[in-house]
Design an enzyme around this catalytic site. Structure first.
Site, PDB file in Angstrom:
ATOM      1  CG  ASP A  66      44.087  58.893 -36.934  1.00  0.00           C
ATOM      2  OD1 ASP A  66      44.939  58.405 -37.684  1.00  0.00           O
ATOM      3  OD2 ASP A  66      42.958  59.229 -37.321  1.00  0.00           O
ATOM      4  CB  THR A  99      46.658  61.030 -41.483  1.00  0.00           C
ATOM      5  OG1 THR A  99      46.902  60.406 -40.228  1.00  0.00           O
ATOM      6  CG2 THR A  99      45.641  60.213 -42.240  1.00  0.00           C
ATOM      7  CB  THR A 100      51.029  62.330 -38.630  1.00  0.00           C
ATOM      8  OG1 THR A 100      49.923  61.971 -37.804  1.00  0.00           O
ATOM      9  CG2 THR A 100      51.858  63.376 -37.919  1.00  0.00           C
ATOM     10  CG  ASP A 397      44.693  54.670 -38.831  1.00  0.00           C
ATOM     11  OD1 ASP A 397      43.577  54.947 -39.316  1.00  0.00           O
ATOM     12  OD2 ASP A 397      45.403  55.503 -38.258  1.00  0.00           O
TER      13      ASP A 397
END
Length: 557
Positions: A66, A99-100, A397
């Site tokens: 994550d 997020t990445t 998530d």
């Protein structure tokens, strides 16, 4: 004779040792720092992304892919690179997924314009071009997004399952996507559909068993609290009980804890003790008169009260955490009481069934069939502790993505499809405008291709070959063509393959990435205080403080 020029006085502006870096070199250094952060994260993107094992200074290990968690655990100190950490956290808090992607996009945007910075193009022109590109991208997403009709509940549920499944495809639990997707969608649909407060979904981790042993409880479950002697004599199961939630201490306190009382006779002391017992018995009798069969309190319930309740077939639990007590009230009704007097029926809640249940090696208090259940609990099982923690992060998530899909029922295809479509759209627009902005928009379009390219690299596909195929398909108008990591061809229609994501994930990621890139491009000087590199000793003590502190030592004071 020529007069000498007057000597310029030396101006000392900053204290000695202050590090100042400025100009083009400083900007390029900041871009390099951001690229180093993105390089760490890049291998975690997509369904074939790798995991990172991070060990902190206490020797505790965490395995995760994550993006937000990795950035938090890395403890990055470079001031410019911290901007990427902030946008990753903001994306996690706002949307829960992507997020990445947001960090990779921001870093790639900086990488694409590094050459222009070296050649002397003003950062303000680049920022203007990027902001125009972001607006074009967000408008394009709104133009092509697909809206799902909420009135058809079966079809809408199917949409939510697809979104949850797509979110989990890059996580450790991707092998159990169907099982966990159902669980996540059921959990979100348990909540109040107007409010959708995800903090009311309790997640409890229980070591042991397999992933398939995880369960969803449509109500509240919390671990059995610390109990005194007498708790085992209490009934452990009720049908339709009345539930009373308190913020009251039901315990005899030792006299020395509260006050100093001076007495002249034993009878006076006995009167004080009797008064204390009378107070606690009055509280217990007031609770019994309410008819409650399950009593929960945020504060301790002592051995006297525990035995008293056991004799009257009432279940009690003290030291219940504030969050669990809040969720119980949401599920069973009633309200938390701060006193034992004047408790009416409307202050009590009820549920269809209460029992204390063994789950793995732990005992859990479970409230089910609650009449106004706006909460639920996920009991997660698994082998290693690190594994269960990663399952919890993955489900968080997925819950956030499903929550966003419920609020905004517009979706786009994932797997790099929407990025390739926006890239083709911006390239076409760039050809219609003159000047340097055209170059910047083309760089923006190239930067968006990092997402499908990185998905291909992580899956072991030939990225150049796959991207050429995707460019051809998008030029023909096949707007949902994306990367296929399982097929031989490497490309497919990801809308038909049900790789769906809420459009909000994409608009938020592109907007945040552009803001971060513009912020870093607008910095041309870093001034670093010499003290900030060392340990901060705190404010200095006033003069004479040490002597005053030592004065009087050894004099019987």
């Amino acid at each position: 004779m020529q007069r000498g020029l007057p000597m310029q006085p030396t101006v000392v502006l900053l204290r000695e040792g202050t590090d100042t870096s400025q100009g083009k070199g400083q900007l390029l250094s900041n871009i390099s720092a951001c690229l180093a952060v993105a390089e760490t994260l890049s291998s975690t993107l997509g369904p074939r992304g790798m995991d990172k094992l991070i060990v902190n200074n206490r020797g505790e290990a965490q395995i995760t892919n994550d993006g937000a968690t990795i950035l938090k655990l890395l403890e990055i100190v470079h001031p410019a690179a911290k901007t990427l950490v902030d946008i990753g956290r903001a994306q996690d808090a706002e949307v829960g997924d992507g997020t990445t992607s947001v960090v990779l996009l921001a870093a790639q945007m900086l990488k694409e314009v590094r050459g222009y910075i070296e050649e002397g193009v003003s950062p303000h022109i680049i920022m203007k071009g990027y902001r125009l590109g972001a607006q074009l991208a967000i408008d394009r997403i709104k133009e092509i997004q697909v809206s799902i009709d909420k009135s058809d509940s079966a079809r809408f549920r199917s949409l939510l399952l697809k979104c949850a499944s797509t979110s989990m495809s890059s996580k450790l639990i991707h092998s159990e996507k169907p099982f966990f997707s159902e669980m996540v969608v059921d959990a979100v649909q348990c909540l109040d559909q107007e409010d959708l407060d995800e903090s009311l979904i309790g997640i409890k981790k229980i070591a042991g068993g397999g992933m398939q042993d995880s369960q969803l409880i449509r109500g509240v479950a919390f671990k059995k609290t610390f109990t005194y002697a007498g708790a085992e004599q209490q009934p452990k199961s009720f049908k339709d009980p009345l539930v009373l939630c308190l913020n009251v201490e039901l315990e005899l306190k030792a006299e020395k804890d509260n006050a100093e009382v001076r007495v002249n006779a034993v009878s006076d002391y006995q009167a004080i003790v009797d008064a204390e017992w009378t107070i606690i018995y009055n509280k217990l009798e007031a609770i019994q008169k309410t008819g409650a069969q399950v009593v929960l309190s945020k504060l301790p319930i002592g051995d006297l009260a525990t035995q008293w309740f056991a004799d009257r077939n009432i279940f009690c639990a003290g030291r219940v955490t504030a969050q669990d007590l809040r969720r119980v009230v949401q599920a069973v009704g009633g309200s938390v009481q701060s006193t034992c007097s004047d408790i009416e029926r409307k202050h009590l809640g009820t549920c269809g069934k209460f029992e204390e249940r063994q789950v793995g090696g732990e005992r859990y208090n479970v409230f089910e069939d609650c009449p106004i259940s706006k909460t639920c609990t996920l009991l997660l099982r698994g082998g290693a502790e690190q594994f269960i923690e990663e399952v919890e992060r993955s489900l968080h998530d997925a819950i956030m993505v499903v929550k966003r899909a419920v609020k905004n029922s517009q979706v786009v295809a994932g797997g790099g499809a929407v990025e390739m479509d926006i890239s083709a759209h911006i390239r076409a627009h760039a050809r219609t405008i003159p000047g340097k902005i055209q170059l910047i928009l083309t760089a923006f379009a190239r930067a968006l291709e990092i997402i499908p390219r990185q998905i291909c690299d992580n899956a072991g596909l030939d990225a150049t070959d796959v991207l050429n195929k995707l460019r051809q398909l998008h030029a023909r108008g096949d707007k949902w063509a994306g990367v296929d990591v399982e097929g031989e061809d490497g490309v497919r229609d990801n809308m038909e393959a049900f790789v769906w994501e809420p459009s909000l994930v994409k608009t938020n990621a592109i907007g945040s990435a552009v803001e971060a890139a513009c912020l870093i491009l607008s910095v041309d000087e870093t001034v670093k205080n010499p003290q900030s590199e060392g340990m901060n000793p705190g404010p200095r003590a006033p003069p004479g403080a040490a002597q005053r502190a030592l004065r009087g030592r050894g004099r019987g004071r």
